[in-house]
Design a protein around this motif. Structure first.
Motif, PDB file in Angstrom:
ATOM      1  N   GLN A 272       0.825  -1.222   0.000  1.00 12.00           N
ATOM      2  CA  GLN A 272       0.000   0.000   0.000  1.00 12.00           C
ATOM      3  C   GLN A 272       0.856   1.269   0.000  1.00 12.00           C
ATOM      4  OE1 GLN A 272      -3.623  -0.203   2.748  1.00 12.00           O
ATOM      5  NE2 GLN A 272      -2.308  -1.855   3.427  1.00 12.00           N
ATOM      6  N   GLU A 273       1.951   1.233   0.738  1.00 11.30           N
ATOM      7  CA  GLU A 273       2.813   2.427   0.778  1.00 11.30           C
ATOM      8  C   GLU A 273       3.439   2.702  -0.587  1.00 11.30           C
ATOM      9  OE1 GLU A 273       5.639   2.716   3.905  1.00 11.30           O
ATOM     10  OE2 GLU A 273       4.119   2.487   5.454  1.00 11.30           O
ATOM     11  N   LEU A 274       3.801   1.626  -1.284  1.00  8.75           N
ATOM     12  CA  LEU A 274       4.376   1.813  -2.614  1.00  8.75           C
ATOM     13  C   LEU A 274       3.324   2.368  -3.574  1.00  8.75           C
ATOM     14  CD1 LEU A 274       6.597  -1.401  -2.866  1.00  8.75           C
ATOM     15  CD2 LEU A 274       7.313   0.915  -2.313  1.00  8.75           C
ATOM     16  N   LEU A 275       2.094   1.891  -3.430  1.00  5.29           N
ATOM     17  CA  LEU A 275       1.011   2.405  -4.284  1.00  5.29           C
ATOM     18  C   LEU A 275       0.759   3.892  -4.025  1.00  5.29           C
ATOM     19  CD1 LEU A 275      -1.534  -0.544  -4.130  1.00  5.29           C
ATOM     20  CD2 LEU A 275      -0.370   0.280  -6.166  1.00  5.29           C
ATOM     21  N   ALA A 276       0.873   4.281  -2.760  1.00  2.13           N
ATOM     22  CA  ALA A 276       0.628   5.686  -2.406  1.00  2.13           C
ATOM     23  C   ALA A 276       1.683   6.613  -3.007  1.00  2.13           C
ATOM     24  CB  ALA A 276       0.596   5.842  -0.888  1.00  2.13           C
ATOM     25  N   LYS A 277       2.783   6.025  -3.469  1.00  6.83           N
ATOM     26  CA  LYS A 277       3.845   6.853  -4.070  1.00  6.83           C
ATOM     27  C   LYS A 277       3.571   7.165  -5.534  1.00  6.83           C
ATOM     28  CE  LYS A 277       7.691   5.737  -1.053  1.00  6.83           C
ATOM     29  NZ  LYS A 277       7.573   6.998  -0.336  1.00  6.83           N
ATOM     30  N   ILE A 278       2.578   6.510  -6.125  1.00  7.97           N
ATOM     31  CA  ILE A 278       2.255   6.788  -7.531  1.00  7.97           C
ATOM     32  C   ILE A 278       1.861   8.258  -7.648  1.00  7.97           C
ATOM     33  CG2 ILE A 278       0.620   6.303  -9.410  1.00  7.97           C
ATOM     34  CD1 ILE A 278       0.566   3.396  -8.441  1.00  7.97           C
ATOM     35  N   PRO A 279       2.579   9.007  -8.477  1.00  5.70           N
ATOM     36  CA  PRO A 279       2.311  10.452  -8.530  1.00  5.70           C
ATOM     37  C   PRO A 279       1.076  10.780  -9.366  1.00  5.70           C
ATOM     38  CG  PRO A 279       4.149   9.874  -9.961  1.00  5.70           C
ATOM     39  CD  PRO A 279       3.644   8.600  -9.396  1.00  5.70           C
TER      40      PRO A 279
ATOM     41  N   ILE B  49      -9.556  -1.569  -3.485  1.00  4.83           N
ATOM     42  CA  ILE B  49      -8.593  -1.313  -2.389  1.00  4.83           C
ATOM     43  C   ILE B  49      -7.281  -0.764  -2.945  1.00  4.83           C
ATOM     44  CG2 ILE B  49      -7.153  -2.474  -0.641  1.00  4.83           C
ATOM     45  CD1 ILE B  49      -9.666  -4.236  -0.053  1.00  4.83           C
ATOM     46  N   LEU B  50      -6.845  -1.296  -4.085  1.00  4.87           N
ATOM     47  CA  LEU B  50      -5.595  -0.803  -4.667  1.00  4.87           C
ATOM     48  C   LEU B  50      -5.755   0.656  -5.125  1.00  4.87           C
ATOM     49  CD1 LEU B  50      -4.299  -3.913  -6.679  1.00  4.87           C
ATOM     50  CD2 LEU B  50      -3.720  -3.192  -4.358  1.00  4.87           C
ATOM     51  N   ILE B  51      -6.890   0.968  -5.737  1.00  3.20           N
ATOM     52  CA  ILE B  51      -7.132   2.366  -6.142  1.00  3.20           C
ATOM     53  C   ILE B  51      -7.216   3.252  -4.894  1.00  3.20           C
ATOM     54  CG2 ILE B  51      -8.805   3.956  -7.224  1.00  3.20           C
ATOM     55  CD1 ILE B  51      -9.452   1.660  -9.191  1.00  3.20           C
ATOM     56  N   GLY B  52      -7.928   2.740  -3.873  1.00  2.00           N
ATOM     57  CA  GLY B  52      -8.026   3.473  -2.604  1.00  2.00           C
ATOM     58  C   GLY B  52      -6.653   3.743  -2.010  1.00  2.00           C
ATOM     59  N   SER B  53      -5.745   2.772  -2.157  1.00  2.71           N
ATOM     60  CA  SER B  53      -4.401   2.930  -1.586  1.00  2.71           C
ATOM     61  C   SER B  53      -3.560   3.940  -2.351  1.00  2.71           C
ATOM     62  CB  SER B  53      -3.676   1.579  -1.562  1.00  2.71           C
ATOM     63  OG  SER B  53      -4.434   0.645  -0.860  1.00  2.71           O
ATOM     64  N   VAL B  54      -3.885   4.126  -3.627  1.00  3.74           N
ATOM     65  CA  VAL B  54      -3.183   5.158  -4.402  1.00  3.74           C
ATOM     66  C   VAL B  54      -3.637   6.546  -3.925  1.00  3.74           C
ATOM     67  CG1 VAL B  54      -2.841   6.137  -6.714  1.00  3.74           C
ATOM     68  CG2 VAL B  54      -2.929   3.664  -6.421  1.00  3.74           C
TER      69      VAL B  54
ATOM     70  N   TYR C 284      -3.328   7.227   1.829  1.00  3.05           N
ATOM     71  CA  TYR C 284      -2.213   6.493   2.431  1.00  3.05           C
ATOM     72  C   TYR C 284      -2.741   5.358   3.302  1.00  3.05           C
ATOM     73  CZ  TYR C 284       1.996   5.812   5.313  1.00  3.05           C
ATOM     74  OH  TYR C 284       3.073   5.286   5.972  1.00  3.05           O
ATOM     75  N   ARG C 285      -2.329   4.124   3.000  1.00  3.73           N
ATOM     76  CA  ARG C 285      -2.727   2.925   3.741  1.00  3.73           C
ATOM     77  C   ARG C 285      -4.251   2.820   3.924  1.00  3.73           C
ATOM     78  NH1 ARG C 285       0.937  -0.220   7.134  1.00  3.73           N
ATOM     79  NH2 ARG C 285       3.055   0.222   6.514  1.00  3.73           N
ATOM     80  N   PHE C 286      -4.930   2.875   2.798  1.00  6.80           N
ATOM     81  CA  PHE C 286      -6.400   2.838   2.793  1.00  6.80           C
ATOM     82  C   PHE C 286      -6.936   1.593   3.503  1.00  6.80           C
ATOM     83  CE2 PHE C 286     -10.218   1.303   0.545  1.00  6.80           C
ATOM     84  CZ  PHE C 286     -11.086   2.329   0.849  1.00  6.80           C
ATOM     85  N   PHE C 287      -6.369   0.417   3.180  1.00  7.24           N
ATOM     86  CA  PHE C 287      -6.855  -0.834   3.761  1.00  7.24           C
ATOM     87  C   PHE C 287      -6.574  -0.891   5.265  1.00  7.24           C
ATOM     88  CE2 PHE C 287      -6.025  -5.347   4.865  1.00  7.24           C
ATOM     89  CZ  PHE C 287      -7.286  -5.855   4.640  1.00  7.24           C
ATOM     90  N   CYS C 288      -5.374  -0.458   5.667  1.00  7.47           N
ATOM     91  CA  CYS C 288      -5.026  -0.459   7.106  1.00  7.47           C
ATOM     92  C   CYS C 288      -5.988   0.421   7.894  1.00  7.47           C
ATOM     93  CB  CYS C 288      -3.615   0.078   7.328  1.00  7.47           C
ATOM     94  SG  CYS C 288      -2.341  -0.769   6.443  1.00  7.47           S
ATOM     95  N   LYS C 289      -6.313   1.569   7.301  1.00  8.39           N
ATOM     96  CA  LYS C 289      -7.157   2.527   8.022  1.00  8.39           C
ATOM     97  C   LYS C 289      -8.598   2.039   8.142  1.00  8.39           C
ATOM     98  CE  LYS C 289      -4.765   6.834   6.956  1.00  8.39           C
ATOM     99  NZ  LYS C 289      -4.655   7.930   5.997  1.00  8.39           N
ATOM    100  N   THR C 290      -9.090   1.337   7.125  1.00  8.35           N
ATOM    101  CA  THR C 290     -10.528   1.058   7.103  1.00  8.35           C
ATOM    102  C   THR C 290     -10.909  -0.389   7.365  1.00  8.35           C
ATOM    103  OG1 THR C 290     -10.411   0.746   4.717  1.00  8.35           O
ATOM    104  CG2 THR C 290     -10.996   2.944   5.492  1.00  8.35           C
TER     105      THR C 290
END
Lengths: 55, 312
Positions: B106-113, B196-201, B204-210
């Motif tokens: 998830q953290e790597l996905l959140a780095k997608i600019p 979830i993957l789109i949410g993680s982009v 930040y850490r969409f799945f962890c948070k929800t």
């Protein structure tokens, strides 16, 4: 400014934490003696169809 | 050369990912990907990592918990509950921040600019994971059973994105016989995984948070864990930098043992006066610069803007 004692930093809390660790160890011993490890291993080494969305 | 906190954490996360998934060769077996079947799988990993991933060397604690409670003979798993309690009391959500493979993804996905504003979840979203834990992990495998008294691992079956991503996709793509059994459940899980993957982009850490039930368990134990965050109130100048940099939307000064804090250490690294410490034990404040009692200024400008606010 006076520093307020933070929740969870006293000796009492350390004892609570150590107590919880003791309970955790006890639970694991009970679980192992009941044969739970074999159930976990059996599930983990066989393909879990539910996990991959087929079950 | 001083290695930054971010880099250190990333190195630990990558090492943990590798240790959890050390059997990479299993993806390339003759006749399709195969699971590791050795004795190490009787042990649980601390983080969320599907044991149906061909590379996985350990068991997923959430999957293991459900497999025991869903079995014919047992409604509770002392072994897995004990393991989670021990890890939670020692480390709390440090596991999420440093050791969880799906956290790293998830953290790597959140780095997608993406051209994005900072997306924020509604406040109630963080409570969904506790509902997931109770309903899908604890209740359904025990209550919803078949004629012989066995329950399905409901969280793995209907929600877990780690299972779909690391187990489902590699196994189904290399086994034509499995492709013929694809039905609505796989479609649902793929839909959820993509969401979830789109949410993680976006968050930040969409799945962890929800949604993560493991994060919910460790979050509760964050309150009592040995590994904790401590704020030295005498040093804190209330500049708000720690809350600003927190990806989990926590204010560490107000809630140092927040159930959402993943102990990533970003706040401690951002603190201009060294008032935040994360680790085992209580803050001693030996190496932090002391503030001037009346102004809150250390004399070493860290752009905290305290002086501007106080017209100094």
């Amino acid at each position: 400014m006076e520093t307020k004692p933070r929740c969870g930093t006293g000796t009492g809390w350390t004892l609570v934490r150590l107590g919880l660790l003791g309970v955790a160890a006890l639970l694991m011993v009970v679980g192992i003696s009941r044969g739970e490890v074999a159930i976990v291993l059996k599930k983990a080494v066989n393909l879990c169809l539910e996990c991959i969305g087929l079950g | 050369m001083k290695i930054s906190q971010k880099l250190k954490r990333k190195a630990i996360q990558i090492a943990a990912f590798g240790l959890n998934n050390c059997h990479v060769g299993n993806f390339f077996q003759k006749g399709g990907a195969k699971l590791y079947t050795g004795p190490w799988k009787q042990f649980c990993a601390p983080g969320l990592n599907c044991y149906s991933c061909p590379a996985a060397g350990l068991s997923c604690p959430i999957g293991a918990l459900q497999s025991v409670t869903g079995s014919m003979k047992m409604d509770v798993s002392f072994y897995v509950v004990g393991f989670l309690l021990a890890v939670g009391v020692l480390l709390g959500r440090f596991v999420c921040g440093f050791l969880c493979p799906f956290g790293l993804i998830q953290e790597l996905l959140a780095k997608i600019p993406l051209p994005k504003k900072k997306w924020r979840l509604p406040p109630f979203a963080k409570y969904i994971k506790y509902g997931v834990l109770v309903v899908f992990v604890l209740l359904m495998p025990v209550v919803v059973t078949n004629v012989v008294g066995m329950g399905d691992p409901a969280f793995c079956q209907y929600i877990c994105p780690s299972g779909t991503l690391l187990g489902g996709i590699p196994l189904i793509s290399t086994h034509p016989e499995l492709q013929q059994t694809i039905g609505w459940l796989f479609s649902w899980k793929m839909f959820l995984l993509i969401a979830i993957l789109i949410g993680s982009v976006l968050v930040y850490r969409f799945f962890c948070k929800t949604l993560c039930p493991l994060g919910a368990i460790y979050g509760i134990l964050n309150k009592v864990s040995f590994y904790r965050l401590t704020v030295d109130e005498q040093k804190c100048i209330h500049c708000g930098k720690c809350a600003q940099v927190c990806g989990m939307d926590v204010n560490p000064v107000k809630h140092p043992q927040s159930m959402e804090c993943i102990r990533c250490g970003e706040c401690a690294a951002a603190c201009p006066v060294g008032a935040i410490r994360i680790g085992f034990g209580v803050f001693r404040g030996k190496d932090a610069p002391a503030q001037t009692a009346n102004t809150g200024c250390t004399g070493r400008c860290a752009s905290c803007k305290t002086c501007a606010r106080k017209n100094l």
